[in-house]
Design a protein around this motif. Structure first.
Motif, PDB file in Angstrom:
ATOM      1  N   ARG A  53       0.834  -1.200   0.000  1.00 50.85           N
ATOM      2  CA  ARG A  53       0.000   0.000   0.000  1.00 50.85           C
ATOM      3  C   ARG A  53       0.872   1.255   0.000  1.00 50.85           C
ATOM      4  NH1 ARG A  53      -1.553   3.794   3.101  1.00 50.85           N
ATOM      5  NH2 ARG A  53      -0.563   3.022   4.967  1.00 50.85           N
ATOM      6  N   GLN A  54       1.919   1.250   0.819  1.00 51.95           N
ATOM      7  CA  GLN A  54       2.820   2.404   0.869  1.00 51.95           C
ATOM      8  C   GLN A  54       3.565   2.593  -0.454  1.00 51.95           C
ATOM      9  OE1 GLN A  54       5.270   1.569   4.266  1.00 51.95           O
ATOM     10  NE2 GLN A  54       3.686   2.154   5.733  1.00 51.95           N
ATOM     11  N   MET A  55       3.992   1.490  -1.057  1.00 50.33           N
ATOM     12  CA  MET A  55       4.671   1.566  -2.347  1.00 50.33           C
ATOM     13  C   MET A  55       3.748   2.150  -3.404  1.00 50.33           C
ATOM     14  SD  MET A  55       6.573  -2.141  -2.217  1.00 50.33           S
ATOM     15  CE  MET A  55       6.937  -2.167  -3.958  1.00 50.33           C
ATOM     16  N   SER A  56       2.512   1.699  -3.417  1.00 54.55           N
ATOM     17  CA  SER A  56       1.535   2.183  -4.380  1.00 54.55           C
ATOM     18  C   SER A  56       1.259   3.668  -4.176  1.00 54.55           C
ATOM     19  CB  SER A  56       0.244   1.373  -4.255  1.00 54.55           C
ATOM     20  OG  SER A  56      -0.681   1.770  -5.211  1.00 54.55           O
ATOM     21  N   ARG A  57       1.194   4.079  -2.935  1.00 53.43           N
ATOM     22  CA  ARG A  57       0.960   5.490  -2.629  1.00 53.43           C
ATOM     23  C   ARG A  57       2.132   6.350  -3.101  1.00 53.43           C
ATOM     24  NH1 ARG A  57      -0.148   7.974   3.354  1.00 53.43           N
ATOM     25  NH2 ARG A  57      -0.682  10.050   2.644  1.00 53.43           N
ATOM     26  N   LEU A  58       3.352   5.895  -2.832  1.00 51.86           N
ATOM     27  CA  LEU A  58       4.531   6.621  -3.304  1.00 51.86           C
ATOM     28  C   LEU A  58       4.552   6.681  -4.825  1.00 51.86           C
ATOM     29  CD1 LEU A  58       7.321   7.953  -3.025  1.00 51.86           C
ATOM     30  CD2 LEU A  58       8.302   5.656  -2.923  1.00 51.86           C
ATOM     31  N   TYR A  59       4.317   5.561  -5.461  1.00 46.62           N
ATOM     32  CA  TYR A  59       4.309   5.476  -6.923  1.00 46.62           C
ATOM     33  C   TYR A  59       3.335   6.492  -7.511  1.00 46.62           C
ATOM     34  CZ  TYR A  59       3.805   3.333 -11.570  1.00 46.62           C
ATOM     35  OH  TYR A  59       3.753   3.101 -12.917  1.00 46.62           O
ATOM     36  N   SER A 117       2.471   9.285  -6.364  1.00 51.41           N
ATOM     37  CA  SER A 117       2.869  10.670  -6.129  1.00 51.41           C
ATOM     38  C   SER A 117       3.992  11.134  -7.051  1.00 51.41           C
ATOM     39  CB  SER A 117       3.317  10.849  -4.672  1.00 51.41           C
ATOM     40  OG  SER A 117       4.588  10.245  -4.460  1.00 51.41           O
ATOM     41  N   LEU A 118       4.574  10.208  -7.811  1.00 42.03           N
ATOM     42  CA  LEU A 118       5.724  10.527  -8.649  1.00 42.03           C
ATOM     43  C   LEU A 118       5.301  10.932 -10.059  1.00 42.03           C
ATOM     44  CD1 LEU A 118       7.956   7.479  -7.657  1.00 42.03           C
ATOM     45  CD2 LEU A 118       8.128   9.829  -6.780  1.00 42.03           C
ATOM     46  N   ILE A 119       6.185  11.667 -10.732  1.00 35.31           N
ATOM     47  CA  ILE A 119       5.954  11.971 -12.144  1.00 35.31           C
ATOM     48  C   ILE A 119       6.289  10.721 -12.955  1.00 35.31           C
ATOM     49  CG2 ILE A 119       6.341  14.448 -11.878  1.00 35.31           C
ATOM     50  CD1 ILE A 119       9.117  14.019 -13.124  1.00 35.31           C
ATOM     51  N   GLU A 120       5.854  10.681 -14.200  1.00 36.58           N
ATOM     52  CA  GLU A 120       5.929   9.469 -15.024  1.00 36.58           C
ATOM     53  C   GLU A 120       7.324   8.857 -15.101  1.00 36.58           C
ATOM     54  OE1 GLU A 120       5.040   7.999 -19.563  1.00 36.58           O
ATOM     55  OE2 GLU A 120       4.219   9.902 -18.889  1.00 36.58           O
ATOM     56  N   ARG A 121       8.348   9.649 -15.397  1.00 33.03           N
ATOM     57  CA  ARG A 121       9.690   9.063 -15.549  1.00 33.03           C
ATOM     58  C   ARG A 121      10.201   8.498 -14.233  1.00 33.03           C
ATOM     59  NH1 ARG A 121      12.098  14.684 -16.009  1.00 33.03           N
ATOM     60  NH2 ARG A 121      12.871  14.986 -13.919  1.00 33.03           N
ATOM     61  N   ASP A 122       9.871   9.149 -13.121  1.00 32.96           N
ATOM     62  CA  ASP A 122      10.302   8.643 -11.821  1.00 32.96           C
ATOM     63  C   ASP A 122       9.523   7.389 -11.439  1.00 32.96           C
ATOM     64  OD1 ASP A 122      12.178  10.644 -11.637  1.00 32.96           O
ATOM     65  OD2 ASP A 122      10.871  11.976 -10.482  1.00 32.96           O
ATOM     66  N   ARG A 123       8.276   7.279 -11.885  1.00 40.37           N
ATOM     67  CA  ARG A 123       7.499   6.058 -11.663  1.00 40.37           C
ATOM     68  C   ARG A 123       8.181   4.868 -12.324  1.00 40.37           C
ATOM     69  NH1 ARG A 123       1.075   7.383 -12.500  1.00 40.37           N
ATOM     70  NH2 ARG A 123       0.907   8.823 -10.755  1.00 40.37           N
ATOM     71  N   ARG A 124       8.584   5.061 -13.584  1.00 45.95           N
ATOM     72  CA  ARG A 124       9.266   3.978 -14.318  1.00 45.95           C
ATOM     73  C   ARG A 124      10.517   3.534 -13.585  1.00 45.95           C
ATOM     74  NH1 ARG A 124       8.404   7.393 -18.800  1.00 45.95           N
ATOM     75  NH2 ARG A 124      10.581   8.057 -18.743  1.00 45.95           N
ATOM     76  N   ARG A 125      11.294   4.489 -13.139  1.00 41.72           N
ATOM     77  CA  ARG A 125      12.562   4.181 -12.476  1.00 41.72           C
ATOM     78  C   ARG A 125      12.343   3.528 -11.112  1.00 41.72           C
ATOM     79  NH1 ARG A 125      15.376   9.873 -14.293  1.00 41.72           N
ATOM     80  NH2 ARG A 125      15.499   9.361 -16.503  1.00 41.72           N
ATOM     81  N   TYR A 126      11.384   4.009 -10.364  1.00 39.72           N
ATOM     82  CA  TYR A 126      11.073   3.412  -9.069  1.00 39.72           C
ATOM     83  C   TYR A 126      10.611   1.963  -9.246  1.00 39.72           C
ATOM     84  CZ  TYR A 126       8.608   2.298  -4.773  1.00 39.72           C
ATOM     85  OH  TYR A 126       8.173   1.659  -3.639  1.00 39.72           O
ATOM     86  N   ALA A 127       9.702   1.744 -10.177  1.00 45.06           N
ATOM     87  CA  ALA A 127       9.206   0.394 -10.438  1.00 45.06           C
ATOM     88  C   ALA A 127      10.346  -0.518 -10.876  1.00 45.06           C
ATOM     89  CB  ALA A 127       8.102   0.422 -11.494  1.00 45.06           C
ATOM     90  N   ALA A 128      11.246  -0.001 -11.688  1.00 46.26           N
ATOM     91  CA  ALA A 128      12.386  -0.795 -12.163  1.00 46.26           C
ATOM     92  C   ALA A 128      13.296  -1.207 -11.014  1.00 46.26           C
ATOM     93  CB  ALA A 128      13.174   0.000 -13.200  1.00 46.26           C
TER      94      ALA A 128
END
Length: 81
Positions: free
Chosen positions: A10-16, A18-29
């Motif tokens: 849940r916390q990971m999803s919440r952080l994800y 809140s991020l802009i698109e490019r940072d979402r990709r990098r965080y997920a990676a």
């Protein structure tokens, strides 16, 4: 592969979210890479993103090119618009 606790997911999803698109990709990676085999599919499910998005983030992370860290808005842009 063991997954994360529901609370951490849940916390990971919440952080994800809140991020802009490019940072979402990098965080997920990064999260998928930490898990190893099966990580892309698991993180895709947890974060609700396409596995191709995670693979693109992995490619960006492995790239020797400098990361684009420029601002999202033009200098002097009104943040209240």
């Amino acid at each position: 592969m063991d997954g994360y606790s529901e609370e951490l997911e849940r916390q990971m999803s919440r952080l994800y979210g809140s991020l802009i698109e490019r940072d979402r990709r990098r965080y997920a990676a990064v999260e998928a890479a930490k898990l190893g085999h099966g990580g892309i599919e698991y993180i895709s499910r947890v974060l609700g993103c396409d596995p191709a998005t995670i693979r693109r983030g992995m490619s960006e992370m492995e790239s020797q090119n400098e990361w684009d860290t420029h601002r999202q808005r033009k200098k002097g842009a009104d943040a209240n618009r």
